[in-house]
Scaffold this active site. Structure first.
Site, PDB file in Angstrom:
ATOM      1  N   ASP A 142       0.833  -1.211   0.000  1.00  0.00           N
ATOM      2  CA  ASP A 142       0.000   0.000   0.000  1.00  0.00           C
ATOM      3  C   ASP A 142       0.864   1.256   0.000  1.00  0.00           C
ATOM      4  OD1 ASP A 142       0.687  -0.817   2.696  1.00  0.00           O
ATOM      5  OD2 ASP A 142      -0.687   0.698   3.463  1.00  0.00           O
TER       6      ASP A 142
ATOM      7  N   GLU B 185      -0.035  -1.397   5.544  1.00  0.00           N
ATOM      8  CA  GLU B 185       1.007  -1.061   6.522  1.00  0.00           C
ATOM      9  C   GLU B 185       0.844   0.369   6.987  1.00  0.00           C
ATOM     10  OE1 GLU B 185       4.805   0.627   7.966  1.00  0.00           O
ATOM     11  OE2 GLU B 185       3.654   1.232   6.220  1.00  0.00           O
TER      12      GLU B 185
HETATM   13 ZN   LIG Z   1       6.649   2.294   4.117  1.00  0.00          ZN
END
Ligand SMILES: [Zn+2]
Length: 387
Positions: free
Chosen positions: A75, A137
């Protein structure tokens, strides 16, 4: 084609997927899975309950324990409200710089890892190499949190993880955790002239904050010795406190937004237990003596586990050997590294590109940084083949 050109071409394909954390990432994960499988990796895709998000786990080399994990998140942060001078979702090359959202944080490392897959597969490896590409994340390591118990359930026990966040290929052996919470207080509104007939949510929020500040002092005495963190202890910050409407009204609602940055395991649990004790045994009984509907709830905004620096760290020793860089540092940003450390692995953060370009408009990574990453991964390949 050189490995660097292959990496650039793979990076272009990865950047074309606008995998902002709020959007699905499945198409990107499937794309990476196909590429890795075509290179000889055994790949498993773990979809989440929504079906729109997925993690990838791939392996080249023998089955069994003791593998090396190359870890990256798929992401990226949004481009909204950012002033880009080019299309963020198409790779733009200007001289040695490759522009696009995620080039540096952290699809560059992922592209280099995928470009290396055929080289790993072409040789008899003594230990497995794993590819671990996750979702979400940037919004609290949600993907890695789901993946870790799934790997544990399969009995997969790698020994080393290299998390390829942008560190300009410097070795990072530690970062604090980051835990964010919002506590909401529901009292009972009333007229300011009769405070005893209401439940003043602001006053209970203040008692909560007061306890938090006492705990912040206690944490200073729990600081680990010989830690490279500055400051060495777990910090607490109250970032926002709100509630009430006017001078003469007993406030029925209040909110406290706060965070802590743990420097060692155990501190976050310690603080949460102490606060839960205050709420259950002190604040709530007093509030409910006046109003049975009074309540205190805590929303977990995010809990990123820290990477605790270790005296013995096989990952640090390995990457030192591969890069020739004998230093090891700490950083002020969070990663998935602590979750892997919690699985029993030795972990470092080391990847191409600079955090200075991460999350910015006109984000870029330089080709020499990608080459340095490829050099490290070729060194890893040689070390896994050598007797
Ligand atoms: Zn990162």
């Amino acid at each position: 084609m050189t490995d660097l050109d292959a990496t650039e071409s793979i990076l272009g394909a990865l950047i074309a997927h606008p995998t902002v954390s709020a959007e699905p990432n499945v198409a990107l994960i499937e794309h990476m899975a196909e590429r890795l499988e075509a290179s000889g990796a055994r790949v498993e895709v773990f979809r989440d309950a929504s079906g729109g998000k997925a993690n990838l786990w791939g392996t080249i080399g023998p089955e069994g324990d003791g593998g090396i994990v190359l870890s990256g998140h798929s992401d990226v942060v949004p481009v909204a409200d950012q002033d880009w001078s080019m299309d963020p979702w198409a790779l733009t090359r200007r001289d040695d710089l490759l522009y696009g959202r995620g080039t540096c944080d952290m699809k560059g490392f992922i592209a280099a890892s995928i470009a290396m897959a055929p080289h790993f597969a072409a040789q008899e490896l003594r230990r497995p190499v794993h590819f671990c590409f996750t979702h979400d994340e940037e919004v609290g390591c949600l993907g890695a949190r789901q993946l870790v118990p799934q790997l544990e359930a399969r009995g997969i026990r790698p020994s080393i993880a290299i998390v390829g966040e942008p560190t300009t290929m410097q070795i990072i052996e530690g970062h604090k955790g980051c835990c964010e919470y919002t506590a909401r207080f529901t009292g009972l509104e009333g007229h300011g002239s009769a405070p005893d007939r209401g439940v003043n949510a602001v006053l209970y929020a203040v008692r909560y904050v007061t306890r938090l500040m006492e705990l912040a002092e206690e944490l200073k005495h729990r600081a680990p010795r010989d830690t490279p963190f500055d400051p060495p202890w777990t910090t607490v910050n109250v970032g926002r406190l709100s509630g009430g409407v006017a001078h003469n009204v007993i406030p029925g609602k209040a909110e406290v937004e706060w965070e802590m940055r743990p420097s060692q395991y155990g501190d976050a649990e310690f603080v949460k237990e102490q606060l839960a004790h205050l709420v259950e045994h002190d604040l709530l009984p007093a509030m409910r003596a006046v109003s049975p509907w009074a309540d205190i709830t805590t929303e977990v905004i995010g809990e990123v586990v820290g990477l605790e620096p270790m005296t013995d760290n096989a990952a640090r020793d390995l990457v030192r050997e591969l890069t020739g860089d004998m230093d090891a540092h700490t950083v002020p940003f969070g990663t998935e590294a602590g979750l892997f450390q919690g699985m029993g692995m030795s972990v470092v953060v080391c990847g191409p590109g600079s955090i200075a370009q991460a999350h910015k408009p006109d984000e870029y990574i330089s080709r020499p940084q990608l080459q340095a990453c490829l050099d490290m991964l070729h060194g890893l390949r040689r070390s896994l083949v050598a007797a």
